[in-house]
Design a protein around this motif. Structure first.
Motif, mmCIF file in Angstrom:
data_model
loop_
_atom_site.group_PDB
_atom_site.id
_atom_site.type_symbol
_atom_site.label_atom_id
_atom_site.label_comp_id
_atom_site.label_asym_id
_atom_site.label_seq_id
_atom_site.Cartn_x
_atom_site.Cartn_y
_atom_site.Cartn_z
ATOM 1 N N ARG A 39 47.257 32.132 34.274
ATOM 2 C CA ARG A 39 47.799 33.339 34.894
ATOM 3 C C ARG A 39 49.009 33.075 35.779
ATOM 4 O O ARG A 39 49.690 34.032 36.180
ATOM 5 N N ASP A 89 43.444 37.358 27.716
ATOM 6 C CA ASP A 89 43.486 37.764 29.123
ATOM 7 C C ASP A 89 44.933 37.925 29.583
ATOM 8 O O ASP A 89 45.274 38.884 30.291
ATOM 9 N N ARG A 90 45.772 37.007 29.186
ATOM 10 C CA ARG A 90 47.194 37.058 29.569
ATOM 11 C C ARG A 90 47.904 38.235 28.900
ATOM 12 O O ARG A 90 48.688 38.951 29.530
ATOM 13 N N ARG A 94 47.881 42.320 31.448
ATOM 14 C CA ARG A 94 49.108 42.848 32.058
ATOM 15 C C ARG A 94 49.100 44.365 32.115
ATOM 16 O O ARG A 94 49.775 44.965 32.945
ATOM 17 N N ASN A 161 39.412 34.894 40.025
ATOM 18 C CA ASN A 161 40.875 34.920 40.074
ATOM 19 C C ASN A 161 41.413 36.190 40.710
ATOM 20 O O ASN A 161 42.466 36.162 41.366
ATOM 21 N N GLY A 513 50.212 37.578 38.775
ATOM 22 C CA GLY A 513 50.555 36.538 37.818
ATOM 23 C C GLY A 513 52.015 36.546 37.444
ATOM 24 O O GLY A 513 52.774 37.463 37.745
#
Length: 515
Positions: A39, A89-90, A94, A161, A513
């Motif tokens: 991240r 996840d990335r 977003r 996180n 991130g």
């Protein structure tokens, strides 16, 4: 610099999350650190680095278990697949925020593991196996199966996180941390309550779990008794030199165990050998012992087929009742690499006895949740799980056996040749453990585990009703979140009043991130 230290720390924990030399906390900690890395570092650097780290972790975990070429292939696949939940996840995170953003990673992790569990290896080595010693936590698998606990472990990483990204300000983290904490607390409290208020009670049965004589078994393997087509004279010599002494020893020890009070005697997988066209004598001798000693006797036999055939062995578990009648003749369903066995039809045998409802599968079969769930749906009380391992994977296979027992509310008795024998009750408590194959003298003849096993199991939500519903929900939820993220990514923003002609701003800015 710090993100790369997080990668190094997470990568160092990865080999301890599955298969061998496992550490329970590593399964929780490694994803937290690796997700922090992905991240905070640009994707073009983060994802390739994560692939390398995952590949290295896979290779180290499989050390000594397979050939170098096989490990290289597994490492390459494990590296790419291991990075997929982090990439999703990335990519999707977003365009999501709050609680939904934290659900992408665990949903992807469970969905991916579920899809691959339908392949040749099932759930072999899944990190949830590292948690079998945490009994309150372990009880959750009786409701949601392995997938529920897998989701909870993976969910910890994005929640941690979220808190990390907000300077460890729990109020700023919002509902995500609160919901996660409530779920974890409920799982532990309810699991603890189940351990206290639903303890095994009632009658028990004495069970003897036997593995073959180690020296004789090793000699037979060294002689490569399964190799090549055999003439009549050579078959007779192999039987005289290897097969008959192993069988004599097992039958003598069976009689000894029965006269010491065992009402069920179960041999390990591959405890005895014979040629398929001449193998009736093994069963007849076992029937005579079961009848004379008035016991339930399950023998584990490898029947050798002509080597020119492929597959070239049948691996069977044969149950005989106290009257000498064959109760079942189960053919191993799974086909692990190297076994060369004929696959069975995948029907788990069930039998009612004075000592509860018995069922059996063989060794690697326990990695396949739907297969073992047949016994859970049928209300089996005791699962007999004869096994034959090799040292690097014996703990991982035993972990999966414990999970199947708790998922389906059954005690599990697992006698292992070339492995660790163990037995647990329906809540995962260890009631027997025998590891002399690795720790004892090579001349040890008594690889036996004698235990007292509850004869009454429990119907579980997982075994009777839930099944793989959690995994399917994760897959459906992941698709829904991908659709939501895609809609937000490509939805034109309404122009602001008085700003006609200006480019619209994104509907949802990427939260936290690096881009």
């Amino acid at each position: 610099m710090m993100p790369w230290l997080w990668l190094a720390a997470g990568a160092a924990l990865l080999p301890f999350t599955f298969l061998q030399t496992t550490l329970p906390l590593a399964a929780w900690g490694a994803p937290v650190l690796l997700l922090r890395f992905t991240r905070t570092v640009r994707a073009r650097w983060a994802l390739p680095a994560l692939v390398v780290a995952s590949a290295a972790g896979t290779a180290i975990s499989f050390r000594g278990a397979l050939s170098g070429d096989q490990i290289a292939v597994l490492a390459a696949g494990g590296g790419v697949l291991g990075a997929v939940p982090y990439a999703l996840d990335r990519l999707l995170g977003r365009w999501l925020s709050g609680l939904p953003r934290t659900l992408v990673f665990p949903a992807a992790d469970v969905a991916l593991a579920f899809l691959f569990s339908t392949g040749d290896n099932g759930t072999m080595g899944h990190p949830v196996g590292t948690q079998v010693g945490n009994l309150p936590l372990l009880q959750s698998v009786s409701v949601a199966g392995l997938w529920g606990l897998a989701f909870l472990i993976a969910w910890t990483a994005p929640v941690a996180n979220e808190v990390w990204e907000r300077g460890f300000d729990l109020r700023a983290a919002g509902w995500s941390a609160a919901v996660w904490a409530c779920v974890l607390t409920a799982v532990l409290l309810l699991g603890g309550a189940r351990l206290v208020f639903d303890r095994p009670a009632g009658p028990t049965v004495r069970v003897a779990a036997l593995a073959p004589n180690r020296a004789a078994s090793d000699a037979a393997m060294a002689a490569r008794v399964v190799a090549g087509p055999r003439g009549a004279a050579e078959r007779a010599e192999l039987r005289r030199r290897y097969f008959t002494p192993m069988l004599d020893d097992l039958l003598d020890r069976t009689v000894t165990a029965a006269r010491a009070g065992a009402r069920i005697v179960v041999w390990s997988e591959a405890a005895a050998y014979d040629f398929a066209e001449e193998g009736a004598a093994v069963v007849e001798r076992a029937r005579a012992v079961a009848r004379e000693e008035r016991i339930y006797l399950q023998i584990g036999v490898v029947y050798l087929l002509p080597r020119e055939l492929s597959p070239y062995v049948e691996i069977r578990a044969i149950m005989i009742d106290p009257g000498g009648t064959l109760v079942w003749n189960y053919l191993k369903t799974s086909t692990p690499v190297g076994d060369g066995n004929v696959p069975g039809p995948g029907v788990v045998p069930i039998a009612d006895t004075p000592y509860g409802r018995l069922a059996t599968v063989i060794c690697y079969d326990a990695n396949f949740m739907p297969l073992v769930r047949q016994a859970g749906r049928a209300g089996a009380d005791i699962l007999l799980l004869p096994s034959s391992d090799w040292e690097p994977v014996t703990d991982a296979l035993a972990q999966q056996a414990v999970l199947r027992g708790v998922e389906n509310g059954m005690s599990v008795v697992r006698p292992a040749r070339r492995g660790t024998s163990m037995a647990v009750d329906h809540q995962g408590r260890m009631i027997g453990y025998e590891a002399s194959w690795f720790t004892g003298d090579a001349r040890t003849t008594d690889h036996a585990m004698v235990i007292t096993v509850p004869v009454q199991g429990r119907l579980t939500y997982y075994g009777r009703w839930v099944g793989d519903a959690v995994a399917w929900l994760c897959l459906a939820g992941l698709l829904a979140m991908a659709a939501t993220a895609g809609a937000r990514r490509f939805r034109p923003a309404a122009p602001r009043s008085g700003t006609a002609g200006q480019a619209p701003a994104p509907a949802v800015p990427p939260p936290g991130g690096a881009a």
